[in-house]
Design a protein around this motif. Sequence first.
Motif, mmCIF file in Angstrom:
data_model
loop_
_atom_site.group_PDB
_atom_site.id
_atom_site.type_symbol
_atom_site.label_atom_id
_atom_site.label_comp_id
_atom_site.label_asym_id
_atom_site.label_seq_id
_atom_site.Cartn_x
_atom_site.Cartn_y
_atom_site.Cartn_z
ATOM 1 N N MET A 1 0.832 -1.197 0.000
ATOM 2 C CA MET A 1 0.000 0.000 0.000
ATOM 3 C C MET A 1 0.873 1.255 0.000
ATOM 4 O O MET A 1 1.694 1.458 0.885
ATOM 5 N N LEU A 2 0.681 2.110 -0.993
ATOM 6 C CA LEU A 2 1.483 3.337 -1.090
ATOM 7 C C LEU A 2 0.703 4.512 -0.505
ATOM 8 O O LEU A 2 -0.405 4.818 -0.937
ATOM 9 N N ALA A 3 1.325 5.174 0.490
ATOM 10 C CA ALA A 3 0.685 6.358 1.070
ATOM 11 C C ALA A 3 1.509 7.587 0.738
ATOM 12 O O ALA A 3 2.745 7.558 0.781
ATOM 13 N N LEU A 4 0.802 8.667 0.423
ATOM 14 C CA LEU A 4 1.455 9.959 0.250
ATOM 15 C C LEU A 4 1.225 10.740 1.540
ATOM 16 O O LEU A 4 0.084 10.857 1.996
ATOM 17 N N GLY A 5 2.306 11.244 2.148
ATOM 18 C CA GLY A 5 2.184 12.015 3.394
ATOM 19 C C GLY A 5 2.593 13.455 3.162
ATOM 20 O O GLY A 5 3.593 13.719 2.490
ATOM 21 N N ILE A 6 1.808 14.382 3.713
ATOM 22 C CA ILE A 6 2.085 15.809 3.516
ATOM 23 C C ILE A 6 2.189 16.500 4.871
ATOM 24 O O ILE A 6 1.310 16.351 5.730
ATOM 25 N N ALA A 16 6.080 12.858 1.128
ATOM 26 C CA ALA A 16 6.787 11.579 1.093
ATOM 27 C C ALA A 16 5.875 10.494 0.563
ATOM 28 O O ALA A 16 4.655 10.547 0.729
ATOM 29 N N VAL A 17 6.496 9.506 -0.065
ATOM 30 C CA VAL A 17 5.773 8.304 -0.473
ATOM 31 C C VAL A 17 6.331 7.154 0.343
ATOM 32 O O VAL A 17 7.549 6.932 0.392
ATOM 33 N N ASP A 301 10.819 17.607 11.364
ATOM 34 C CA ASP A 301 9.539 17.458 10.649
ATOM 35 C C ASP A 301 9.739 16.870 9.250
ATOM 36 O O ASP A 301 10.608 17.312 8.506
ATOM 37 N N ASN A 302 8.921 15.890 8.910
ATOM 38 C CA ASN A 302 9.048 15.248 7.588
ATOM 39 C C ASN A 302 7.722 14.608 7.194
ATOM 40 O O ASN A 302 6.895 14.279 8.043
ATOM 41 N N GLY A 303 7.546 14.433 5.887
ATOM 42 C CA GLY A 303 6.304 13.849 5.376
ATOM 43 C C GLY A 303 6.247 12.343 5.576
ATOM 44 O O GLY A 303 5.150 11.763 5.645
ATOM 45 N N ALA A 304 7.412 11.701 5.701
ATOM 46 C CA ALA A 304 7.436 10.240 5.814
ATOM 47 C C ALA A 304 6.716 9.757 7.077
ATOM 48 O O ALA A 304 5.976 8.768 7.052
ATOM 49 N N MET A 305 6.922 10.468 8.188
ATOM 50 C CA MET A 305 6.264 10.039 9.439
ATOM 51 C C MET A 305 4.738 10.192 9.313
ATOM 52 O O MET A 305 3.982 9.407 9.880
#
Length: 332
Positions: A1-6, A16-17, A301-305
């Motif tokens: 499952m691919l999630a995009l995080g903003i 992040a993907v 801070d990052n989109g991956a988390m």
Amino acid sequence: MLALGIETSCDETSCAVVNKREVISNVTLSSLKFHKKYGGIIPEIATRNHLKVIDRVYQRALKEAKVFLNDIDLIGVTVKPGLVGALIVGMNFAKGLALAKKKPFLGVNHLYAHLFAPFLNTSQKIPLPFIGLVVSGGHTELFLVKDFDIIESIGKTRDDAAGEVFDKVARVFGLGYPGGVYIDRLFDHRVKDYFKFKCGRIGLDFSFSGIKTALIYKKMELEKKSSFNEDIKIKLLSSFQESVVKTIVENLTLATERFKIKSVVCGGGVIANKRLRELLNLEAVKNNWRLYLPASNFSLDNGAMVAGLTSYLYTKRKRSSSFKIEVSSLSM
Ligand code: KG4
Ligand code: ZN
């Protein structure tokens, strides 16, 4: 499952993907350089910059992951806590993508995302329940985490956050921003107990504004006597940092004892601090904790988390957030 995080809660615009917990891409642009001369984040500048760069950051995250939006299964975004204007930019961008492509959408809590960061790029079992410690520019808080959607705040700062105190002190000492990084670099073990500074502890709560004032007054007193110099500066800042990080670890230990929990998970920008990490590791050995710290590239801070937590929560609940969800400056 691919999630995009903003993530856009403060000065970092990050997308992040993530495939479950495996980080495929994580692209971050910070507006830090535009805030430096003010010695702190200016919300208006942060917000305008998110607006300017978010599409570029998002495109790059997809490109680096070698995927198209159609390949993304799920979209997650930080909705609280943070700077309201900044959060609105990320949330509306995420809602727009999710609506256009009819993708499941989740709004997540930034502090809980910080606690998810240690599990990125690992396959280790998440040790529930655990005591969570978040130390960042805006928060210093202890949590009892039964699962990532069953979280109770058990202690927090009653005034300034630890990162905020690092930043304010650094400004008074003419160091750069973010202050924690500069104080961490100047820290000298040999003089960490030279001055006796004390932070406040009230049960599991913290208070850091008193030590900030005490330190500033001490500096002024020494300057009046013309005995302030580079050597004294290092002694003052090392003693200050030692007291702050020791207090954080003391309350964390108290929390683990009170709740009889041996798993400890930490997150937030200040967790990058070398002395704090050293004390946490020592305390873990002493008390037999299973300690989980984020990799240094995932403590800030990052989109991956955000993507990782989104994926975890969606897998568990199998439902999206309502598009009616709004941002909040507060955590709860
Ligand atoms: O988690 P974060 O990136 O943003 C917020 O959610 O607030 O944390 C930023 C904070 C800043 O206050 C900065 O001074 C602090 O983290 N920080 C550090 C270090 N690196 C960043 N504090 C102490 N030591 C560090 N090495
Ligand atoms: Zn943060």
